[in-house]
Design a protein around this motif. Structure first.
Motif, mmCIF file in Angstrom:
data_model
loop_
_atom_site.group_PDB
_atom_site.id
_atom_site.type_symbol
_atom_site.label_atom_id
_atom_site.label_comp_id
_atom_site.label_asym_id
_atom_site.label_seq_id
_atom_site.Cartn_x
_atom_site.Cartn_y
_atom_site.Cartn_z
ATOM 1 N N ALA A 1 8.444 44.892 -42.647
ATOM 2 C CA ALA A 1 8.405 43.714 -41.778
ATOM 3 C C ALA A 1 7.988 44.133 -40.376
ATOM 4 N N ALA A 2 7.455 43.162 -39.617
ATOM 5 C CA ALA A 2 7.052 43.411 -38.237
ATOM 6 C C ALA A 2 7.285 42.171 -37.396
ATOM 7 N N ILE A 3 7.458 42.392 -36.097
ATOM 8 C CA ILE A 3 7.655 41.290 -35.164
ATOM 9 C C ILE A 3 6.915 41.606 -33.885
ATOM 10 N N SER A 4 6.293 40.596 -33.314
ATOM 11 C CA SER A 4 5.508 40.789 -32.095
ATOM 12 C C SER A 4 6.412 40.984 -30.885
ATOM 13 N N ARG A 5 5.810 41.361 -29.746
ATOM 14 C CA ARG A 5 6.588 41.619 -28.538
ATOM 15 C C ARG A 5 7.355 40.383 -28.088
ATOM 16 N N SER A 6 6.749 39.238 -28.256
ATOM 17 C CA SER A 6 7.414 37.995 -27.844
ATOM 18 C C SER A 6 8.434 37.513 -28.868
ATOM 19 N N CYS B 1 12.471 52.568 -38.515
ATOM 20 C CA CYS B 1 12.069 51.662 -37.442
ATOM 21 C C CYS B 1 10.760 52.177 -36.844
ATOM 22 N N VAL B 2 9.853 51.249 -36.513
ATOM 23 C CA VAL B 2 8.575 51.629 -35.911
ATOM 24 C C VAL B 2 8.309 50.754 -34.698
ATOM 25 N N ALA B 3 7.447 51.242 -33.834
ATOM 26 C CA ALA B 3 7.103 50.490 -32.632
ATOM 27 C C ALA B 3 5.715 50.879 -32.160
ATOM 28 N N GLY B 4 5.132 50.006 -31.351
ATOM 29 C CA GLY B 4 3.828 50.283 -30.778
ATOM 30 C C GLY B 4 3.467 49.219 -29.774
ATOM 31 N N PRO B 5 2.449 49.467 -28.978
ATOM 32 C CA PRO B 5 2.058 48.484 -27.956
ATOM 33 C C PRO B 5 1.350 47.271 -28.534
ATOM 34 N N ARG B 6 0.781 47.378 -29.728
ATOM 35 C CA ARG B 6 0.006 46.278 -30.303
ATOM 36 C C ARG B 6 0.537 45.869 -31.675
ATOM 37 N N TYR B 7 0.849 44.594 -31.818
ATOM 38 C CA TYR B 7 1.333 44.062 -33.093
ATOM 39 C C TYR B 7 0.270 44.209 -34.184
ATOM 40 N N SER B 8 -0.998 44.058 -33.821
ATOM 41 C CA SER B 8 -2.077 44.046 -34.806
ATOM 42 C C SER B 8 -2.239 45.378 -35.518
ATOM 43 N N THR B 9 -1.804 46.474 -34.888
ATOM 44 C CA THR B 9 -1.977 47.792 -35.503
ATOM 45 C C THR B 9 -0.674 48.393 -36.008
ATOM 46 N N LEU B 10 0.425 47.646 -35.864
ATOM 47 C CA LEU B 10 1.717 48.183 -36.275
ATOM 48 C C LEU B 10 1.721 48.508 -37.777
ATOM 49 N N ASN B 11 1.057 47.683 -38.547
ATOM 50 C CA ASN B 11 0.884 47.942 -39.962
ATOM 51 C C ASN B 11 -0.590 48.135 -40.234
ATOM 52 N N PRO B 12 -1.063 49.309 -40.616
ATOM 53 C CA PRO B 12 -0.252 50.392 -41.145
ATOM 54 C C PRO B 12 -0.057 51.592 -40.221
#
Length: 122
Positions: free
Chosen positions: A49-54, A96-107
């Motif tokens: 699962a993933a969730i955007s910064r907002s 748990c994972v994180a990154g500056p951009r939601y679009s590249t979080l997966n994969p």
């Protein structure tokens, strides 16, 4: 260097629930997109699962849709994974994972936590 600290794993009976938490530091003004991957024994690591910064956008693997819910604390870089109706197939180490951009979080997330074990007994 971003650190991700997970908590909440454990042993649960099939049909039960668990809630995972993950806190990212240091906290930044812009925040991070965050999410979860998992790896079961002798299987490849997979997106959960993933969730955007907002917090306004979420995504789930088909295998967990309707059972897992990702959310985040609006004021902090903390993400939660509520897991209901757990199955033995959900047994895995959850990262748990994180990154500056939601679009590249997966994969390809930028940062990974150490992982927390979730075991679902049949």
């Amino acid at each position: 260097q971003v650190q991700l600290v997970e908590s909440g794993g454990g042993l649960v009976q099939a049909g039960g629930s668990l809630r995972l938490s993950c806190a990212a530091s240091p906290h930044t003004y812009s925040g991070y997109a965050m999410g979860w991957f998992r790896q079961a024994p002798e299987k490849e690591r997979e997106f959960v699962a993933a969730i955007s910064r907002s917090g306004g956008t979420t995504d789930y693997a088909d295998s967990v849709k309707g059972r897992f819910t990702i959310s985040r604390d609006g004021a902090e870089d903390t993400v939660f994974l509520q897991m209901n109706s757990l199955k033995p197939d959900d047994t895995a180490i959850y990262y748990c994972v994180a990154g500056p951009r939601y679009s590249t979080l997966n994969p390809n997330p930028d940062y990974w936590g150490q992982g927390t074990q979730v075991t679902v007994a049949s």
